[in-house]
Design a protein around this motif. Structure first.
Motif, PDB file in Angstrom:
ATOM      1  N   LEU A   1       0.831  -1.194   0.000  1.00 55.00           N
ATOM      2  CA  LEU A   1       0.000   0.000   0.000  1.00 55.00           C
ATOM      3  C   LEU A   1       0.865   1.243   0.000  1.00 55.00           C
ATOM      4  O   LEU A   1       1.838   1.355   0.741  1.00 55.00           O
ATOM      5  CB  LEU A   1      -0.915  -0.015   1.223  1.00 55.00           C
ATOM      6  CG  LEU A   1      -1.963  -1.141   1.272  1.00 55.00           C
ATOM      7  CD1 LEU A   1      -2.739  -1.074   2.572  1.00 55.00           C
ATOM      8  CD2 LEU A   1      -2.901  -1.048   0.070  1.00 55.00           C
ATOM      9  N   SER A   2       0.520   2.195  -0.843  1.00 51.62           N
ATOM     10  CA  SER A   2       1.299   3.421  -0.948  1.00 51.62           C
ATOM     11  C   SER A   2       0.446   4.489  -1.627  1.00 51.62           C
ATOM     12  O   SER A   2      -0.539   4.187  -2.304  1.00 51.62           O
ATOM     13  CB  SER A   2       2.586   3.180  -1.744  1.00 51.62           C
ATOM     14  OG  SER A   2       3.260   4.382  -2.017  1.00 51.62           O
ATOM     15  N   SER A   3       0.867   5.732  -1.454  1.00 54.10           N
ATOM     16  CA  SER A   3       0.182   6.829  -2.129  1.00 54.10           C
ATOM     17  C   SER A   3       0.541   6.882  -3.608  1.00 54.10           C
ATOM     18  O   SER A   3      -0.109   7.579  -4.390  1.00 54.10           O
ATOM     19  CB  SER A   3       0.550   8.160  -1.462  1.00 54.10           C
ATOM     20  OG  SER A   3       1.958   8.365  -1.505  1.00 54.10           O
ATOM     21  N   LYS A   4       1.584   6.152  -4.004  1.00 50.99           N
ATOM     22  CA  LYS A   4       1.983   6.101  -5.410  1.00 50.99           C
ATOM     23  C   LYS A   4       0.978   5.249  -6.191  1.00 50.99           C
ATOM     24  O   LYS A   4       0.202   4.469  -5.620  1.00 50.99           O
ATOM     25  CB  LYS A   4       3.381   5.503  -5.543  1.00 50.99           C
ATOM     26  CG  LYS A   4       4.446   6.198  -4.704  1.00 50.99           C
ATOM     27  CD  LYS A   4       4.737   7.594  -5.186  1.00 50.99           C
ATOM     28  CE  LYS A   4       5.878   8.223  -4.396  1.00 50.99           C
ATOM     29  NZ  LYS A   4       6.162   9.616  -4.832  1.00 50.99           N
ATOM     30  N   SER A   5       1.022   5.354  -7.502  1.00 49.31           N
ATOM     31  CA  SER A   5       0.095   4.595  -8.334  1.00 49.31           C
ATOM     32  C   SER A   5       0.291   3.088  -8.157  1.00 49.31           C
ATOM     33  O   SER A   5      -0.657   2.334  -7.992  1.00 49.31           O
ATOM     34  CB  SER A   5       0.273   4.982  -9.807  1.00 49.31           C
ATOM     35  OG  SER A   5      -0.099   6.328 -10.009  1.00 49.31           O
TER      36      SER A   5
ATOM     37  N   TYR B   1       8.469   1.736  -7.451  1.00 49.65           N
ATOM     38  CA  TYR B   1       7.142   2.323  -7.645  1.00 49.65           C
ATOM     39  C   TYR B   1       7.062   2.953  -9.033  1.00 49.65           C
ATOM     40  O   TYR B   1       8.083   3.194  -9.696  1.00 49.65           O
ATOM     41  CB  TYR B   1       6.841   3.370  -6.569  1.00 49.65           C
ATOM     42  CG  TYR B   1       7.730   4.586  -6.632  1.00 49.65           C
ATOM     43  CD1 TYR B   1       7.349   5.720  -7.362  1.00 49.65           C
ATOM     44  CD2 TYR B   1       8.963   4.624  -5.978  1.00 49.65           C
ATOM     45  CE1 TYR B   1       8.167   6.837  -7.430  1.00 49.65           C
ATOM     46  CE2 TYR B   1       9.787   5.724  -6.039  1.00 49.65           C
ATOM     47  CZ  TYR B   1       9.383   6.840  -6.766  1.00 49.65           C
ATOM     48  OH  TYR B   1      10.198   7.945  -6.830  1.00 49.65           O
TER      49      TYR B   1
ATOM     50  N   THR C   1       3.127   0.373  -6.206  1.00 49.51           N
ATOM     51  CA  THR C   1       4.327   0.198  -5.393  1.00 49.51           C
ATOM     52  C   THR C   1       4.503  -1.285  -5.079  1.00 49.51           C
ATOM     53  O   THR C   1       3.538  -1.971  -4.697  1.00 49.51           O
ATOM     54  CB  THR C   1       4.227   0.996  -4.085  1.00 49.51           C
ATOM     55  OG1 THR C   1       3.967   2.371  -4.398  1.00 49.51           O
ATOM     56  CG2 THR C   1       5.520   0.896  -3.297  1.00 49.51           C
TER      57      THR C   1
ATOM     58  N   GLU D   1       5.015   6.175 -11.061  1.00 52.41           N
ATOM     59  CA  GLU D   1       4.174   7.354 -10.917  1.00 52.41           C
ATOM     60  C   GLU D   1       3.065   7.399 -11.953  1.00 52.41           C
ATOM     61  O   GLU D   1       2.211   8.282 -11.917  1.00 52.41           O
ATOM     62  CB  GLU D   1       5.036   8.616 -11.000  1.00 52.41           C
ATOM     63  CG  GLU D   1       6.000   8.758  -9.824  1.00 52.41           C
ATOM     64  CD  GLU D   1       6.842  10.015  -9.920  1.00 52.41           C
ATOM     65  OE1 GLU D   1       6.974  10.541 -11.047  1.00 52.41           O
ATOM     66  OE2 GLU D   1       7.366  10.464  -8.887  1.00 52.41           O
TER      67      GLU D   1
ATOM     68  N   HIS E   1      12.784   3.307  -4.729  1.00 50.22           N
ATOM     69  CA  HIS E   1      12.565   4.042  -3.489  1.00 50.22           C
ATOM     70  C   HIS E   1      13.818   3.916  -2.631  1.00 50.22           C
ATOM     71  O   HIS E   1      14.402   2.836  -2.528  1.00 50.22           O
ATOM     72  CB  HIS E   1      11.349   3.460  -2.751  1.00 50.22           C
ATOM     73  CG  HIS E   1      10.847   4.340  -1.644  1.00 50.22           C
ATOM     74  ND1 HIS E   1      11.536   4.513  -0.454  1.00 50.22           N
ATOM     75  CD2 HIS E   1       9.721   5.100  -1.546  1.00 50.22           C
ATOM     76  CE1 HIS E   1      10.847   5.327   0.326  1.00 50.22           C
ATOM     77  NE2 HIS E   1       9.746   5.707  -0.307  1.00 50.22           N
TER      78      HIS E   1
ATOM     79  N   GLN F   1       0.009   5.151 -14.092  1.00 55.05           N
ATOM     80  CA  GLN F   1      -0.894   4.028 -13.891  1.00 55.05           C
ATOM     81  C   GLN F   1      -0.403   2.813 -14.679  1.00 55.05           C
ATOM     82  O   GLN F   1      -0.068   2.911 -15.853  1.00 55.05           O
ATOM     83  CB  GLN F   1      -2.306   4.405 -14.358  1.00 55.05           C
ATOM     84  CG  GLN F   1      -3.345   3.324 -14.144  1.00 55.05           C
ATOM     85  CD  GLN F   1      -3.651   3.098 -12.666  1.00 55.05           C
ATOM     86  OE1 GLN F   1      -3.575   4.033 -11.871  1.00 55.05           O
ATOM     87  NE2 GLN F   1      -3.991   1.873 -12.309  1.00 55.05           N
TER      88      GLN F   1
END
Length: 208
Positions: A100-104, A172, A106, A174, A136, A176
């Protein structure tokens, strides 16, 4: 061992037969040599004797499976030694899991390097990233010695027999990821007895 004796006063004839399987016949010895006939799935060894009064005749039949068992064992051991000598001493396994990540998109990548029963020198592990992935700056216990745009390099030096290493890092994207993302295989290069060799992991395909 079969012993035949003429206890009479005149010459007498004696017939004796020994039935054996084909396998038993191969590993059997006779004294004296018999007449040999084949019937269906059997081998019949026979002796036609003519004994004078008081004469004693001894027939010896010996079946020995020890020698073929020893030969079979030596073949198995030799095959095992040959297989082990040809097997690559190093194995490398790659697993990829989504996190889980805020990136599209990961993913956590884990490399497991395992050495066999040989001491290795100049061990170098390289892993490669898809073109759309970025690294990362968060690694496991072993940080790469070299970080490229789409590659990571760990220089391990010598690796003792039965030793192992685990490497992990985060990638990751950025953008989609549509459909499946193919992550290339990793490789391990090493030297043993003056020869350079390589081992490879499997490539991994993950779906978005």
């Amino acid at each position: 061992t079969i012993t035949v004796k003429n206890t009479g006063n005149t010459q007498q004839k004696f017939d004796y037969e020994e039935k054996l399987s084909f396998l038993s016949r191969i590993f059997s010895s006779f004294s004296p040599s018999p007449n040999v006939n084949r019937e269906k799935n059997e081998v019949i060894a026979s002796w036609d004797l003519a004994l004078n009064p008081g004469e004693v005749y001894t027939i010896k039949v010996r079946t020995n499976f020890v020698l073929p068992l020893i030969i079979l064992l030596l073949v198995i051991v030799g095959f095992s030694v040959m297989t082990l000598s040809r097997a690559k001493p190093v194995t490398i396994k790659k697993t990829v899991t989504r996190v889980l990540s805020s990136k599209s998109a990961t993913y956590k990548v884990i490399l497991e390097l395992r050495n066999g029963n040989k001491n290795l020198k100049n061990v170098v592990v390289r892993d490669f990233l898809p073109h759309i992935a970025k690294i990362h700056e968060k690694f496991g216990s072993v940080k790469p010695d070299k970080i490229g745009t789409n590659s990571l390099v760990w220089s391990l030096g010598d690796l003792a027999a039965y030793d192992s290493r685990v490497f992990s890092y985060i990638i990751y994207s950025e953008v989609q990821v549509l459909g499946a993302l193919n992550i290339p295989r990793a490789e391990a290069n090493y030297a043993h007895n003056g020869k350079v060799d390589s081992a490879y992991s499997q490539s991994v395909t993950v779906t978005s």
